[in-house]
Design an enzyme around this catalytic site. Structure first.
Site, PDB file in Angstrom:
ATOM      1  CG  HIS A   1      69.827  -5.905 -28.486  1.00  0.00           C
ATOM      2  ND1 HIS A   1      68.781  -5.119 -28.867  1.00  0.00           N
ATOM      3  CD2 HIS A   1      69.785  -6.992 -29.307  1.00  0.00           C
ATOM      4  CE1 HIS A   1      68.128  -5.683 -29.867  1.00  0.00           C
ATOM      5  NE2 HIS A   1      68.724  -6.836 -30.147  1.00  0.00           N
TER       6      HIS A   1
ATOM      7  CE  LYS B   1      67.676  -3.396 -26.027  1.00  0.00           C
ATOM      8  NZ  LYS B   1      66.514  -2.628 -26.508  1.00  0.00           N
TER       9      LYS B   1
ATOM     10  CB  CYS C   1      68.390  -1.649 -29.433  1.00  0.00           C
ATOM     11  SG  CYS C   1      66.679  -1.241 -29.098  1.00  0.00           S
TER      12      CYS C   1
ATOM     13  CG  ASP D   1      65.438   0.099 -24.663  1.00  0.00           C
ATOM     14  OD1 ASP D   1      65.472   0.709 -25.738  1.00  0.00           O
ATOM     15  OD2 ASP D   1      65.522  -1.139 -24.573  1.00  0.00           O
TER      16      ASP D   1
END
Ligand SMILES: *[C@@H]1O[C@H](CO)[C@@H](O)[C@H](O)[C@H]1NC(C)=O
Ligand SMILES: *[C@@H]1O[C@H](CO)[C@@H](O)[C@H](O)[C@H]1NC(C)=O
Length: 541
Positions: A142, A140, A87, A45
């Site tokens: 998301h 993650k 993201c 990330d």
């Protein structure tokens, strides 16, 4: 599987190798392994292209020894791009093989988002799951955590992670750059869950950072310092168990690293009074922690099914400039045209720093060792490449944008995307617009825009018609656009205009385009116990 769309396919469309997934672009047959391969996708990330030592050996940093070794035993891709500069859109494009204008995800989801990646979208894990793969995700997500939008309802058999960014909530012992949860609990007994940054009864009312397993919250707020160990042991367990069952697997690890808050282990020279390392060392220490996690995953894979496992490491977008010393390095891709006019040129922008990401592919015995390739590639290519290697045909009722990189990986072919579009992911609106076009070494901007830089400067968005064109081969810092009168400029401008029109027309006539619902509601926030401050699972004792 979603049905009901009319197949509407045009010859030579943008899905490139996808429909011809067992045949190379030049018609040669691709040799397949006898057994279905395992896939480990590791997505860092906010990592910078320059954060991988192997991309900049002259810097003599020693922060990524495990990744450097993986590159030496595998393939380093030097012109690989995240599908978006932020993201959620990047992750949606990776898991669907489609631009945000098709899959509907053009900006980030929130803690209280009621929805996520549109349910009409077909995901990579779903297709591999249907083909007999065990599919697990760590980290993650998301792409919407509420109800049917969570990872275990979108094709993953197993999930462990923080379902969104690790700065979207508070913790009791914060890492660098995160608000601390209040130590008080809610004795008033009424609902304290409120999503705005306000103080409630003396308590900071942000929702505590949740750790989710499958669809249950197992810890809230999460202790950030234990996250790396949680992820490491889950990954190791998943790899061993899948091999014991003899089942091929997809393991998608979307790391919390290098997004703030950073919570690296303390180095020996940390100040005795604060027990915190000096600020300048925090990012490097986190990078080494991430690299260690990658090394542990590689070791577990090497010990079980080395010759039959592809490990693909990449990033979701470039460094988050405005976090200053807690942001990574874009290397030479500094977007000078923009920075000289103010503002940041990495995450949330379509300057190179926003989307050119460090990428390594490793598959002993299949991918030639110690090689590099500068083919123009994207995270959207993960979808068609993995399906091709697993011999799975994706649904033909929709159009895709990724290219099958099998021959680039296994046979050193050099041809990636003819055109690669970078969508606007910035804060200035027009989300998802294909504002920048790459073709060969040239890059054309129809819109330029900046993100917030360290120190707070922001540039303004600017339209360019005709576009600004840079030649990255001569000018990787994107400093000086080509003169609009030159024959080189005219040839490229004509070419990108044609490519862009073709894509926009293709999307406009695509009957499988999805739309995401960005609505929010406080009840959609992951919450262990709404009567406790920050939704914590237990009363503080
Ligand atoms: C998670 O889901 C999988 C698949 O349904 C199941 O096998 C596993 O036991 C679940 N794990 C937990 C901790 O609930
Ligand atoms: C990998 O390639 C580099 C550059 O060509 C070379 O210096 C290095 O010795 C090679 N490493 C191995 C293990 O072959």
């Amino acid at each position: 599987m979603v049905a009901g769309f009319t197949p509407f396919l045009l010859p030579g469309m943008l899905m490139c190798g996808l429909l011809l997934h067992t045949v190379s672009r030049h018609g040669a047959s691709v040799k397949k392994p006898s057994e279905k391969p395992n896939f480990i996708i590791i997505l860092a990330d906010d990592i910078g292209w320059g954060d991988l030592d192997a991309n900049q050996p002259e810097e003599k940093a020693n922060n990524t020894p495990h990744l450097n070794l993986m590159a030496e035993q595998g393939l380093r891709l030097t012109d690989f791009h995240s599908p978006a500069s932020t993201c959620s859109p990047s992750r949606a494009a990776i898991l669907t093989g489609r631009y945000g204008l098709r899959n509907g995800v053009t900006r980030n989801f929130a803690v209280s988002s009621v929805a996520g990646l549109p349910l009409s979208e077909v995901t990579l894990p779903r297709l591999l799951q249907e083909a007999g793969y065990y599919t697990a995700m760590i980290g993650k997500w998301h792409l919407g955590h509420n109800g049917p939008y969570g990872p275990t309802n979108r094709g993953f058999d197993y999930y462990l992670g923080v379902p969104y960014s690790n700065d979207m909530g508070c913790t009791d012992i914060p890492g660098y750059n995160l608000p601390q949860c209040p130590p008080c609990d809610s004795s008033s007994g009424h609902q304290v869950i409120r999503l705005e940054r306000s103080v409630h009864g003396g308590c900071y009312s942000k929702v505590g950072l949740p750790l989710v397993e499958n669809s249950s919250i197992v810890e809230q707020p999460l202790d950030l310092r234990t996250l790396t160990e949680h992820y490491k042991s889950a990954a190791t367990r998943i790899i061993h168990n899948a091999r014991e069952r003899g089942q091929p697997y997809l393991l998608y690890i979307a790391l919390a690293h290098m997004h703030v808050p950073l919570a690296p282990p303390l180095p020996p020279d940390a100040s005795a009074t604060t027990r915190r390392p000096g600020d300048a060392k925090v990012y490097a220490a986190s990078l080494r922690e991430m690299d260690g996690l990658v090394g542990a995953v590689k070791s577990a894979s090497d010990a079980t099914d080395k010759d039959n496992t592809l490990i693909w490491f990449t990033g979701d977008n470039g460094p988050w400039d405005k976090k200053c010393q807690y942001a990574g390095s874009a290397g030479p891709f500094v977007g000078k045209w923009q920075t000289s006019r103010g503002g940041g040129s990495a995450k949330q922008t379509t300057w190179e720093g926003g989307h050119r990401v460090p990428t390594v592919a490793y598959w002993p015995g299949r991918i030639p060792a110690n090689t590099t390739n500068s083919a123009l590639l994207s995270g959207m290519d993960i979808f068609p490449t993995l399906l091709s290697l697993a011999e799975v045909t994706p649904p033909l009722d929709r159009r895709y944008d990724g290219v099958d990189a099998t021959n680039i990986f296994l046979h050193g072919e050099q041809t990636g995307h003819e055109f690669l579009f970078h969508p606007n992911s910035g804060a200035a609106g027009n989300f998802g617009d294909l504002q920048t076009v790459r073709t060969e070494t040239h890059k054309a901007f129809y819109i330029t825009g900046a993100a917030e830089a360290c120190g707070g400067a922001t540039g303004r968005q600017q339209l360019h018609e005709p576009p600004l064109i840079f030649d990255l081969e001569r000018d990787e810092a994107e400093e000086t656009p080509l003169g609009a009168e030159t024959p080189e400029y005219r040839a490229i401008a004509e070419r990108v205009a044609r490519g862009r029109e073709k894509l926009l027309w293709d999307i406009a006539t695509d009957t499988s385009v999805s739309a995401a619902d960005y609505g929010t509601d406080a009840s959609a926030a992951p919450c262990c116990d709404p009567t406790q401050a920050v939704c914590r699972c237990h009363t503080l004792g």
